[in-house]
Every structure is written in structure tokens, then in C-alpha cells.
Design a protein around this motif. Sequence first.
Motif, short mmCIF file in Angstrom:
data_model
loop_
_atom_site.label_atom_id
_atom_site.label_comp_id
_atom_site.label_asym_id
_atom_site.label_seq_id
_atom_site.Cartn_x
_atom_site.Cartn_y
_atom_site.Cartn_z
N ASP A 708 0.85 -1.19 0.00
CA ASP A 708 0.00 0.00 0.00
C ASP A 708 0.88 1.24 0.00
OD1 ASP A 708 -2.94 1.02 0.45
OD2 ASP A 708 -1.69 2.19 1.81
N GLU A 711 0.14 2.70 4.22
CA GLU A 711 -0.22 1.97 5.43
C GLU A 711 0.80 0.88 5.76
OE1 GLU A 711 -4.19 0.71 4.59
OE2 GLU A 711 -4.77 2.73 3.96
N GLY A 714 0.07 -2.79 5.46
CA GLY A 714 0.13 -3.45 4.16
C GLY A 714 1.48 -4.02 3.81
N GLY A 756 -6.00 -0.86 0.72
CA GLY A 756 -5.81 -0.12 1.96
C GLY A 756 -6.62 1.16 1.96
N GLN A 765 -8.43 -2.28 6.05
CA GLN A 765 -7.58 -2.76 4.97
C GLN A 765 -7.86 -4.23 4.73
OE1 GLN A 765 -3.08 -3.87 5.08
NE2 GLN A 765 -3.14 -1.67 4.65
N SER A 767 -6.86 -7.83 2.27
CA SER A 767 -5.69 -8.44 1.64
C SER A 767 -6.09 -9.59 0.73
CB SER A 767 -4.71 -8.95 2.70
OG SER A 767 -4.25 -7.90 3.52
#
Length: 783
Positions: A708, A711, A714, A756, A765, A767
Amino acid sequence: MTYRHYLAATCAALFVSAPAVAQDEARPQAESVSSGDIVVTARRRDEALQDVPISVSAISGEQLSRSGVTDVQGLQYRTPSLSITSAQSQRNTVAFSLRGQRTQETQLFTDPPVGTYFAEVVQPRPYGFGNSLYDLESVQVLKGVQGTLFGRNMTGGAVLVEPAHPKLGEFAGEVRGQYGNYDMHDLFGMVNVPVGDSVALRFAGKTRERDGWARDIGSGLRLDNQNYDTFRVSALVSPGNGIESLTVFDWFKSRENGTASFLTSIKYPSALSRYANLADIPGQFAEAQQLFRTRRFTLNSGSGNGSNLDVFGLPRESIKNWGITNKTTWDLADNLTLKNIFGYRKERRDTIQDYDGIQAFLIAPYQFARSRNISEELQLQAKMFENRLDLIVGGYYFEEKGLDGSLANTLPQLNILGAGMDPATTDASLFATSNPGEGYSRTAAAFVAGTFKVTDQLSLSGGLRYNYDKRKITVSPSRPNLPNSDGTIGSCSFNPTVPTGFASTVRQTGPCAFTNSKSFKEWTYDATIQYEPSPEITTYASYRHGFRAGGFSTRATDIVTLSPFLPEFVDEYEIGLKTNHRLGAGRLTTSTALFRQDGSDVQKQRATFVDGNVFTIVDNTAKQRNVGGEFEANFSTDSFSLAAFYSYTKVDIRAGRVTLNGLTEFEQRGVPKHQLGATATISPPVSEDLGQLNFVMNYTWRSKIYLDDFEIEGVQPAYSLINLRAELNNVGGSRASVAAFVNNALNETYRIGVLGLIAEGLGFQNSVYGEPRTYGVELSFKF
């Protein structure tokens, strides 16, 4: 009867007819060649890999098959500097990265920095491209600025996929089947048919099904499944008089459940704070974490539950992509060749996805794309001055038209509550937002490039290209279902207010249609000096000036975001060394390159949160420098081969680094600083009565990756993967082969993409993960 049934029936017929063909003398196995003999087209003409003054990796179709590489995700484990991640939360839309240049989302009016080519024709929207790695001549990965000889300008590099060509005068075929865990079954078939002395046809197809390895206990779906069919029909015509024409028709279609997106972080205070009396987000997040710990790749979403908040129903993803390419060459004289490259492609993609992966409805869009493109390139290739000068002169035209957009259901309970309605009963579709963008991109270019051999050891190369690009877009953002006080339905979401002092070229072309257009012009060029002190050593130094046209954000909702983003410029400096030596009983080839890229107005795609909705827009980073290097080595003997690589990439934003809500942009987004890998093949001597035995091991490691922009949640820590394959070819002296394989043998858990939205203020966020351990067996028969 479906295409899948046709392919199965064809393969069966070929298998039955094969024994008659097998009565002929067995075709000799292709001789192994050193890397110094591998032919590449990095400069749009056939050259030996070790003689090309460019950092390029080349892998034959046979090598890919033996390594178990069946999609582009696996390709990165064989190539230095190449990194492939998902485009945000969608596995089938991949983001290529080379030398720190990367795109995040495939949008209609954004050119990727790393181009993908099929049969020498660019594929700007590579939907389904990731599953096209079957029946290939080769895959070539060109690193660095490609601004002179290739149809679209790429500042990071290019991935060239060349399908296997029909062979004149040869009847041959192959049937290959695989079965593996998650009930994977894959069937491939190919047949090469000569038609007289001057025509050959080649038919190749593949069908694949696999259950998803991610489970949604809320909807009952198996996500990350595979269900696609693809085929090619190729025709080679060589009537004589120096004329040869290759035509390829390719087709791909998939219908799958889509990508599993797992909620991996939440943060307060944020937009989630307003859910306190609407949904237990912390409790659902805790459940999601517990599910993942105890039953990996399991989630519990609200998709398809039929409630008032469920606007689009169950997740799904469908892609249809077909195209036709033609390459025709005509040898006008011994040293003069005319070459024409034509391509046409049409694509369609529809995706419904639950981005948050929990029972609450936070963000669940329907995204769609419709596009068609046509390209035409004419080249004149010449050798002059007793073959000391190789020259290419040409022209290029490309046009793409289409529609790219989304219907978004973002934070529906907050939107309903903000309108003074009851979130428990109000239909959330009333607040769905529509963000379509349509229009066209056109490119025209003229170029000249050549190499002059000053002496047998010293060569000078250079190229010059004039580029003209035009983009035109019309956006129509709206809330199409929202009732108005006067009894009408629907409202326009575009803000036409022109900020004070802002020069705008946006014009209104309909009740809720806003249009802008822009042209971009630039000269691109390169120069290289190459010195070969001996046939075994090549050194070079090069400079390249690259350009990527500006464009528009298809999700624009106001005057500022509908203004064009700036073109990107990159100046690249590279030095390289290639060697090719005998070493004991084998041959060792190496390739080393060091580079520096100085970029200005570097294009970046970023998620933004505006008026309760999430969009991707494009902006520019003022100054950025990418530095690094790549090293490849190949050693081979009759019974052993080793291909190894290492790459280093460092991204340094020197001006224009962005800060969002107190978080500073990560420079190395989507790009590992270090990558290394190796593929070893051992062929122990066994009796010819048994067959030919090979053991293949692939190992890859990459350092941490920032998935990201802003962030820290991430960050994917460093990880390694191991893939294994054992095969016995020509079993018992026959043309049959058997193999067993396992990918991600250690069952590593790792992320390949994130969505994110913490920095943007939404507070969460999600994934996307790489595939877990997969394994299976393979049977094949060649004739």
C-alpha cells in the motif's frame, strides 16, 4: 456441446490416431543450446541473447513447461527485477513491476509502465493474459525504458509472449492432462497440420477447472477457483518469393467466483466509528481473524444474503477476450525486408466482489470494462555497407475505444442514515453510485533505429521516435436510482464548479455527461555503445529517454479530477556485461546490468474517498530516482542445469512525496528491494528402456514489499517459495511422459495485494493472498 467437450473429444481422437503416426521413425529430441544461442527479438529483429546490449531474460516454452509455470505469477520466479502482484483486490488483473515502475489498476485511459505483448502486438488491458502461457515459442522480459521500437511507450519494460508457430511439412501433436488437489483438472491439446508444402496450421487449446481454496461460509462459495477455456488457431503461409505470413486467432473465456478478500486491519477513529449502533465491526473483525487462524483462507461475508443491503448478490468474475494478429514479412532483396504487424482485440470483463469479507456491507462494487483496440505497424528492415549497418524504419498506429466503470455500494448504512432513512429496511440500491467513463485513445508514431559495426568489436546503436497521443473521455457519475423531491429518479454526482484560478477545458456534453480531451507529443530516443573484446564477452553502455503519455482518471467526479494528469518522462542510464564460456563439462553464461532511472512527473494511481465513495485517481510525483542492478547466470551440462538470478531495486522520491492524513507515502510500493531465485534441473543417467528422468526444483526469495502507498499494515514480510517437479519422459521408449509436481511446497502464507483504506479515512484494509500448496500428476503423449 461446449468448447470444453470439443477439446476433450479432439484430444481423444488424436490419442487414438497417434499409434499409426508413431510407427514413423521417432523425431529426434531438440538439441539443448546454450544461452548464447537463444534468439530474442528485443530490438525487433532476431539476435543472439548474449549479443544484445539490453537487459533481457528469455525463457523457452519448453523451459516454462518443465518448471511448472502455467501463469504469469509463476513467471516472476524465473526473472530478475520482475514483480507481479494483484491489482488491489483482484487476482486476475495483475500489476507488473520492473525496475520500480508499476501500475496499480488497469484503467482505460492509463498506459501501464510495463507493457504486455502477444505475438508482437500490445495488450493494454491484459484480462486473461495471465493464463495464456501454453504452447509457446518463448517469453522475453525486457527491462528498462522501451521508447523507440515498441508500439506503446513503456518506461519500465515489456513482457513479450510469442505463441508457438506452425511448422511446415510436419504433422505433430501433443495431449497433456493434469489432476491435482482442490479437484484441479487441466486438459491441453495441440496439433500441427501441414497443408501442402507452403501452408501449415496449428491448433492449440486448454481447459481448466479447480475448486477454490478460499471458502466463504456466509455465501457457501469457494472463492479463488478456476474455470476457463482458451484456444488458438494459427496459420503459416509461405508461398515463396521471400513472403511469409503468420496469422493467429486466440480466444479466452472464464466464469469464476472471483477473488477472496480478507479483512486484515481496522482502525479507529474513522468512518467505521459511525457504525457503532449499526454493526459490530470490532466483533466481526475478531471473528475474521479467528477464522483465518483456525481455518486458513476462510471468511464469513454477507454477500448474497438477500438483505436490503445486498445490492449485487453473489460474487462473480467473468472475462471474455479474443483477438487476431498477423505478421507478414517480404524479403524484397537479400538485405531488404518489409514487415507488417496487425492486431485487433476485443475484451469484456465483469466483476462483483465483496472487498471487506465480513457480514457487514462496507464496500461491494460491480466493475465492468468493454474495450476494443486495433494496431498497425509497418517496418522496413535493411542491411547496408557490407552488412555493417542494421537499420529499421517504421510507422505505427494504435486506437482503443471503450467503456470502463463501476457501480458502487460503499458504506450503504451510513448513506441511508445520512438521508434520514432506516438502514434496517431501506433498499441500499437507492444509494448506489455509477461511475462510467468512455472514450478513446489514439497513438501515432514514426521511428528509425539502427546499429553500425565500427569494427568487428565495436558497435554503435541509436534510435529516434516521434510520438503523438490523443485521449478523449466522457464521464457520467450519478446516483441512478435515488428518488428526487420532484418525483424524478436519479441525480448527477459530478461537481461542475471550477475552482478559483483553475484553468479548465472540461465541457458539458449531456445532462450528466462531462467531456475532456488532450493531446501529447514527445520525441523519445536512445544511444548505445557496445564493445565485444572476444566472442565470449559483450559489454555495453546505454542512455534512453522514455515517455508515457498523460491521460484521464475514469472515476473523475469533479473539474479537478477530470483534468488530465501529466505525461511521465524517464531518463535511463545502463551499463552491462554478458559472458559466455565453457566451464569444465558445461557452459556458463552470465548477464549483469546496473541502471539508474531519473523520472519526472511519475504517474501514480491512488485510492481516494470522496462523498462516501472510493475511487482510483491518477496523479504525478514530481521527481523520482530508481537505481539497481540485475544478475543472471546459467550453467548447463548434459545431466545438470542451473539458472540463478538476483536483482536489487531502490526507489527514491526526490520531490513530491505525498502525505495523507499524517501518513507519508512509501517509496518502494509494490517493489521488493531484493529478489533472488534459482532453478536446478538434474537428469540422472537411467536406462533408455526406462526413459529420460528429470528432477526440477525452483526456489525464490524476495524481501519485504509495501503493498500500500501509506499503510504499514500493508507490508508483506520477506518470504520464499519452493516448487518441485519430477518427470519421466519417453516412458519405456514411447512418446508418453508422466510427471508429479508441487508448488509452494512449504505451504507459505503470503499476500500479493491489498486494498488499503485506512489513510483515506475509512478505517480498514483488506488483503489478497498467494496460492497455498498445490500438487498433482501429469500425463502427456506426443506424436
